[in-house]
Motif scaffolding. Structure first.
Motif, mmCIF file in Angstrom:
data_model
loop_
_atom_site.group_PDB
_atom_site.id
_atom_site.type_symbol
_atom_site.label_atom_id
_atom_site.label_comp_id
_atom_site.label_asym_id
_atom_site.label_seq_id
_atom_site.Cartn_x
_atom_site.Cartn_y
_atom_site.Cartn_z
ATOM 1 N N GLN A 1 23.464 10.075 -25.056
ATOM 2 C CA GLN A 1 22.909 11.005 -24.085
ATOM 3 C C GLN A 1 21.378 10.994 -24.151
ATOM 4 N N GLN A 2 20.829 10.880 -25.358
ATOM 5 C CA GLN A 2 19.382 10.692 -25.485
ATOM 6 C C GLN A 2 19.093 9.208 -25.359
ATOM 7 N N ASP A 3 17.889 8.874 -24.921
ATOM 8 C CA ASP A 3 17.642 7.438 -24.701
ATOM 9 C C ASP A 3 17.554 6.652 -25.998
ATOM 10 N N LEU A 4 17.113 7.315 -27.108
ATOM 11 C CA LEU A 4 17.040 6.654 -28.411
ATOM 12 C C LEU A 4 16.280 5.333 -28.378
ATOM 13 N N LEU A 5 15.212 5.289 -27.588
ATOM 14 C CA LEU A 5 14.379 4.081 -27.628
ATOM 15 C C LEU A 5 13.589 4.089 -28.923
ATOM 16 N N LEU A 6 13.359 2.924 -29.486
ATOM 17 C CA LEU A 6 12.567 2.843 -30.701
ATOM 18 C C LEU A 6 11.092 2.843 -30.315
ATOM 19 N N LEU B 1 10.840 -4.399 -23.532
ATOM 20 C CA LEU B 1 11.564 -5.648 -23.750
ATOM 21 C C LEU B 1 12.175 -5.680 -25.149
ATOM 22 N N GLY B 2 11.383 -5.307 -26.124
ATOM 23 C CA GLY B 2 11.863 -5.279 -27.501
ATOM 24 C C GLY B 2 13.058 -4.366 -27.658
ATOM 25 N N ASN B 3 13.052 -3.241 -26.946
ATOM 26 C CA ASN B 3 14.183 -2.341 -27.009
ATOM 27 C C ASN B 3 15.423 -2.954 -26.373
ATOM 28 N N VAL B 4 15.221 -3.715 -25.313
ATOM 29 C CA VAL B 4 16.378 -4.296 -24.632
ATOM 30 C C VAL B 4 17.026 -5.377 -25.488
ATOM 31 N N ILE B 5 16.218 -6.160 -26.198
ATOM 32 C CA ILE B 5 16.820 -7.223 -27.011
ATOM 33 C C ILE B 5 17.179 -6.748 -28.419
ATOM 34 N N LEU B 6 17.067 -5.442 -28.648
ATOM 35 C CA LEU B 6 17.316 -4.916 -29.993
ATOM 36 C C LEU B 6 18.685 -5.332 -30.535
ATOM 37 N N ALA C 1 7.620 -4.322 -18.949
ATOM 38 C CA ALA C 1 8.276 -4.988 -20.076
ATOM 39 C C ALA C 1 7.514 -4.771 -21.373
ATOM 40 N N HIS C 2 6.199 -4.641 -21.258
ATOM 41 C CA HIS C 2 5.426 -4.512 -22.495
ATOM 42 C C HIS C 2 4.865 -3.121 -22.713
ATOM 43 N N ALA C 3 5.434 -2.136 -21.998
ATOM 44 C CA ALA C 3 4.991 -0.754 -22.217
ATOM 45 C C ALA C 3 5.815 -0.145 -23.345
#
Ligand SMILES: Nc1ncnc2c1ncn2[C@@H]1O[C@H](COP(=O)(O)OP(=O)(O)OP(=O)(O)O)[C@@H](O)[C@H]1O
Ligand SMILES: Nc1ncnc2c1ncn2[C@@H]1O[C@H](COP(=O)(O)OP(=O)(O)OP(=O)(O)O)[C@@H](O)[C@H]1O
Ligand SMILES: [Mg+2]
Ligand SMILES: [Mg+2]
Lengths: 253, 297, 261, 253, 261
Positions: C96-101, C107-112, C139-141
């Motif tokens: 439910q939370q985005d939990l992005l690092l 991009l880094g989060n997507v390929i995690l 992608a790099h933000a």
């Protein structure tokens, strides 16, 4: 401005010192005035700088090895429950060992070379690093580790991509403390038995009642301490750009 | 023991932790000689032998136990200090080697490691001793072993140590089962001096009180020499941690070295040593003896 | 056919998910008591229910993040009655939370996920997915420089990147505006077609548009009721009349669920 | 089990020690065997316990004052930009001052009583606390401070209700390090002229080559260190229940 | 009349909010360039727009959390042209994230504002508000033990507790199920009646139900367009025919806004 800062800081320290001398009227052989120390510094600057080089090397090696050892200890502590039961108490106990108890042992094993001094410095430096990083590793947001588990992370990649980056700010905290104690770590290392370094010089000057020379060496060490601290502090901030970090909170209120 | 009247308080800083070198002081205390003279002496042990003279000079204590060589340096450095009594009237310092080691004479030190604990003038002593055998400091390696003089020697880390006390380190090694060979500094070209002296600040000192103190101390030495066994019991009373083999042996070996007349001053001997200090470059010039030593009338 | 569409080709048969007699309680309050649920293989199941009823907890349970108490089980059934382990076909889970690092860029989060599995990261597919959620320029933000909806879109791209046979999504479109939401619903339906999906949502329209099975959770301990879903292929068109009837009925059922809570 | 833990830990330490003695064959006057130390401990247990009481008092006072001073320094640092320019370098420099330079000064100002010893201990203890807490205060989530600002928080209430609670985990980290170094802080404090305490006893024993007695005292100190650390660690975890804290990470993977 | 209703009695005239020529940019990207906006006093204005367009940034700007660049201004106009300082009538601000403080329980979070202003905390009103958002039983639960929607409801109660004359709310109902959402919309409308409200939402229905003025934000730099809102007192009934027409139109406008972004 930025380049003058160290000079201003040095000036500030000197001023504080002079004020203390004035206020307390401490005798010159216990707390010499800055002017006397400056003269002593200038007369002995070659010797001081020579010894400073040795100490700087010890500080650098101590910080390097201490950080590596600290990081490693923290990882072991965080990952193995038995380690936490058995290693942590040993690490804590190690902090209670005074130099003079350890010195003969270290010299016996490592000789009078730089190794025993670095070992002593490392003993002092590694603990804040290990404790800070270990604390950081314990505090990872469970949301992230849950996510990583559903992504099929192995313990190793979990560590590498989640836990370690998440614990970096805590490691940075520990490193800051370690950086501040590194100079005294090197000096204490020199008590183990040495023939060079600012600690040796101070001990020697102390024995000959050259308080001005001792304080000249001490001042050099303090300047080192402050410079190294700010260099590392800056590097750490740059290395962790995602970390909220207000260097001051004043403006906001 | 009369305790009725208000006493004069004296703070006395020892040079180091309590040990048999301080025997006369403790015997005088335990026998009540101080109290008889309306003195109340508080004895404090420092961790750093360099501190007591500084604190006396700064007026933070009345008396300090210190060393004669240091006194010359301290007074030359401008500390207001004066010797007014002597505790141990001969050097205790030695250059110590292992008996079955490679060093048989001082000349054998060439190319070897000598350990010392930074005190300020060990290198000067050593230089003088080496000079008699045609060596200089450049012929040996000096290693600061700080906290571990005899361990360093026993463990073979160094071949000799300077700064070892004849009454302690030799016994210590004997207890550990090693036999030592001591080169006595006063036999190897260093003028004789008082190892342990009592210093006070000439600007603040109350001569009358210090005189009473010396009288009490003299009584202490007298009793000690006359009744060594009883004195030992007095010494360890309430200081159980001092009751060990080493202290017993040291006690015996220190007895003949105490100054029987603590107040007496051998002016020529002090001046001779001052000259030696100056030659070794430890002090810029030999001051007149009045500037660093006092005889209390 | 783009890189990501190739990747999202129909898989070998996706598993059905069967929960039998699962129990869960937090600090004495019993959330699930002997709860049963069967999510059909290859279908989109939608879960609705009042706030705090236990939807997220159910997802966490299926994802293996909560321990099933007292003898119950969560099974992944491949074909017939063959049970596969969760480890073999682990579900992708979008919380439910985005939990992005925060230390990784979008991009880094997507390929995690690939990083965590020590696979070589497929950057071009990740970029493609980011473009599809409308974030080509970001992608790099770092997450701190993204708006709430943008963060949610990165989390969605990360989930799609996993390309698992089962996908659990907890309110994946809640922070998106109506138009973006429709577009991303379509994207998700297209890319995830043929997989076993469980989607939690608060939007009855979304449930009706995407759901092939619709479950309502209510009460404590929670009960699950299946409600009939509209016919026709997903994503459905909300302009439909039948759709509106369903909407009204769903709303009234939700009202009842709420009242019973 | 929980009550036996300290005993098991002690046993573990002793075993480690015996192994080191066996492995390295260090002479007994440098590293005595546990059995010798045990005998020395037993023969001198009254003296050791007496000295231990003094050291325990110093540790307690040092921790108390050090924590108060550290917390206060961190607050001043966080809230006043000039403080950060001037005070922080002074704090860092203070960490570089060795005992022997400071001891006469402390005695000069504070006398021979417990004050000068505690002051020395505080110098060692306060820095990790100050650095940790300061780091925590710098890192408050800007979302929270923004929210508080819209709610009309004064600098004081912002501090009290937002920044300080948010920095407590970092303060706890610092406190853990401080707790581990507190015993050595007390021992170093005892070098500032004292006639009691485990540090005094150790130095005394060291001077007379009573390695067994020295290690008996050291062992007592180490046990103290470990006990105090775990008591404080436990208290800190209890005090911060909202903080994610896995005491081990093993189970999860 | 309950305690909280008494508290929410109509205030002395609430201010209008006038933004003139405000500028804002992040790292070179210009978000607002000479943007003008007037929020009428005592009305509910609703702001819609594609994800990432700058809605939250606008709210932060009005709340005084971003510095207005280059000569622009945000003014609070009490009556006629009398400008009041933000400090006099500071707006209450409910952020897109719930921002609950993890060390406080729900009740503690609700009374946070009073604590921060050193007022005596009015616990009974806080409890009453918690009850109204349906969390009577969770007053002493820490945020970590609450579901996403429950956390949002605590944040809403906290904002209502502030009882300010101007209120800025960033997607305040996004994590709530349809039924709870309707109930809380009604609650908010009732308690905040007569105040100047700016509400960001992604739900066109919500905008039409609550909005007295509706703005759509689009493009970069962002432009604001006002769209006509349905007549009638808020909260409006979505079953209305006029309402549906509006809905369709709003959707198409949003589509256009998205396209232009
Ligand atoms: N701290 C920041 N640094 C850099 N860029 C930022 C920052 N905060 C926001 N932005 C950028 O500003 C833009 C607008 O963000 P904002 O949060 O206002 O969007 P929004 O309209 O609220 O979107 P959403 O509906 O997704 O919440 C986004 O493109 C975002 O990338
Ligand atoms: N860690 C926890 N400790 C205690 N209680 C918890 C915890 N996590 C969840 N709960 C409780 O479990 C219940 C269900 O939570 P859950 O997050 O599953 O709700 P949800 O249906 O997803 O709600 P929402 O729609 O608001 O997200 C809630 O009442 C919550 O208080
Ligand atoms: Mg949920
Ligand atoms: Mg937003």
């Amino acid at each position: 401005m930025c380049y003058f800062r160290p000079l201003i800081i040095a000036a500030g320290l000197i001023l504080l010192w002079q004020i203390i001398v004035w206020l307390t009227g401490a005798p010159h052989f216990i707390l010499p005035a800055p002017a006397d120390v400056a003269i002593a510094w200038w007369t002995n600057h070659m010797a001081i700088l020579g010894h400073a080089g040795v100490t700087l090397l010890e500080i650098t090696l101590g910080l390097l090895c201490g950080t590596i050892l600290g990081v490693f200890s923290a990882l072991v502590l965080a990952y193995f429950r038995p380690a936490q039961r058995w290693l942590l108490p040993v690490l804590v106990a190690s902090q209670a060992v005074p130099v003079f108890a350890l010195a003969p042992i270290l010299v016996l094993w490592l000789g009078y070379g730089i190794a025993s001094k670095v070992a002593m410095a490392v003993l002092i430096i590694y603990f804040p690093v290990a404790a800070g990083f270990f604390d950081g590793l314990r505090r990872t947001d469970p949301g992230w580790t849950d996510l990583a588990r559903t992504m099929g992370a192995s313990p190793w990649t979990m560590l590498l991509h989640i836990r370690i980056p998440a614990a970096l700010p805590a490691l940075a905290s520990g490193l800051r403390v370690a950086t501040a104690v590194a100079p005294i770590g090197a000096v204490v290392g020199e008590w183990v038995g040495s023939s060079a370094g600012l600690g040796y010089l101070m001990l020697h000057a102390n024995g000959r009642l050259q308080a001005d020379l001792m304080f000249a060496a001490l001042f050099t060490l303090a300047i080192f301490a402050v410079l190294i601290y700010f260099v590392i502090d800056n590097a750490l901030r740059r290395a962790l750009p995602w970390q909220p970090d207000r260097s001051t909170l004043q403006k906001e209120e | 023991v009369p305790h009725a009247r208000a006493n004069d308080k004296l703070i006395l800083l020892l040079d180091w932790f309590i040990n048999p070198d301080h025997a006369p002081l403790f015997v005088a205390e335990e026998m009540g000689y101080f109290a008889q003279r309306q003195l109340e002496v508080e004895m404090i042990a420092p961790a750093d032998p360099n501190d007591p003279p500084k604190l006396v000079a700064a007026g933070k204590a009345d008396i300090a136990v210190s060393y004669q060589p240091q006194l010359h340096v301290q007074v030359a450095a401008g500390l207001p200090l004066t010797r007014f009594g002597t505790l141990v009237a001969t050097p205790l310092n030695t250059l110590l080697v292992l008996k079955d080691g490679p060093v048989k004479t001082i000349a054998d030190l060439k190319g070897r490691k000598v350990g010392f604990s930074v005190g300020g003038f060990e290198d000067a002593l050593l230089r003088a001793m080496l000079a008699r055998h045609g060596l200089t400091l450049a012929d040996i390696t000096l290693v600061n072993v700080n906290f571990s003089l005899s361990p360093a020697l026993l463990a073979g880390q160094v071949d000799a140590v300077i700064g070892a006390y004849r009454n302690f380190e030799l016994n210590q090694m004997a207890i550990e089962g090693y036999e030592g060979r001591a080169f006595y500094v006063e036999e190897e070209g260093v003028p004789s001096y008082d190892e342990l002296i009592l210093v006070a600040n000439p600007e603040h000192m109350d001569r009358e009180v210090l005189r009473r103190f010396l009288d009490a101390l003299e009584d202490g030495v007298r009793y000690l020499v006359n009744h060594p066994e009883v004195s030992w019991e007095l010494f360890i009373r309430g200081r159980e941690e001092l009751n060990d083999e080493l202290n017993r042996r040291a006690w015996r070996d220190t007895l003949p070295r105490f100054a029987l007349r603590p107040a007496a001053l051998d002016r020529a001997r002090y001046m001779r040593f001052a000259q030696f200090m100056q030659q070794q470059g430890l002090i810029p010039d030999t001051l007149s003896i009045e500037e660093y030593a006092t005889v209390l009338e | 056919m783009t890189n990501s569409e190739k990747f999202f080709q129909p898989l070998s048969p996706p598993p059905a998910i069967r929960l039998s007699r699962v129990n869960l309680s937090y600090e004495g309050s019993v959330l699930f008591h002997d709860l049963d649920l069967e999510l059909p293989a290859g279908r989109v199941s939608v879960l609705l229910g009042p706030s705090g009823v236990g939807k997220s907890s159910l997802l966490r349970l299926i994802a293996g993040l909560e321990v099933v108490e007292g003898g119950g089980s969560v099974k992944f059934i491949v074909s017939g009655d063959q049970v596969s382990d969760r480890a073999v076909t682990p579900p992708a889970y979008m919380a439910q939370q985005d939990l992005l690092l925060p230390w990784l860029d979008a991009l880094g989060n997507v390929i995690l996920g690939q990083r965590l599995r020590s696979d070589t990261p497929d950057r071009s597919r990740a970029r493609d997915l980011l473009a599809r959620v409308g974030l080509d320029n970001y992608a790099h933000a770092r997450p701190a420089a993204l708006s709430g909806g943008m963060r949610q879109r990165v989390a969605l791209a990360r989930t799609l990147m996993e390309a698992r046979a089962t996908v659990l999504m907890d309110e994946p479109f809640s922070a998106l505006d109506a138009v973006t939401r429709l577009r991303l619903q379509e994207l998700a339906t297209k890319l995830l077609r043929g997989r076993t999906i469980l989607l939690v949502t608060h939007d009855p329209m979304e449930a009706l548009r995407l759901g092939e099975c619709i479950f309502i959770m209510s009460g404590r301990p929670a009960q699950l009721t299946e409600v009939p879903s509209p016919v026709g292929k997903t994503p459905r068109d909300p302009a439909d009349v039948e759709f509106l009837t369903h909407h009204a009925e769903l709303l009234s059922r939700l009202g009842a669920a709420e009242a019973g809570f």
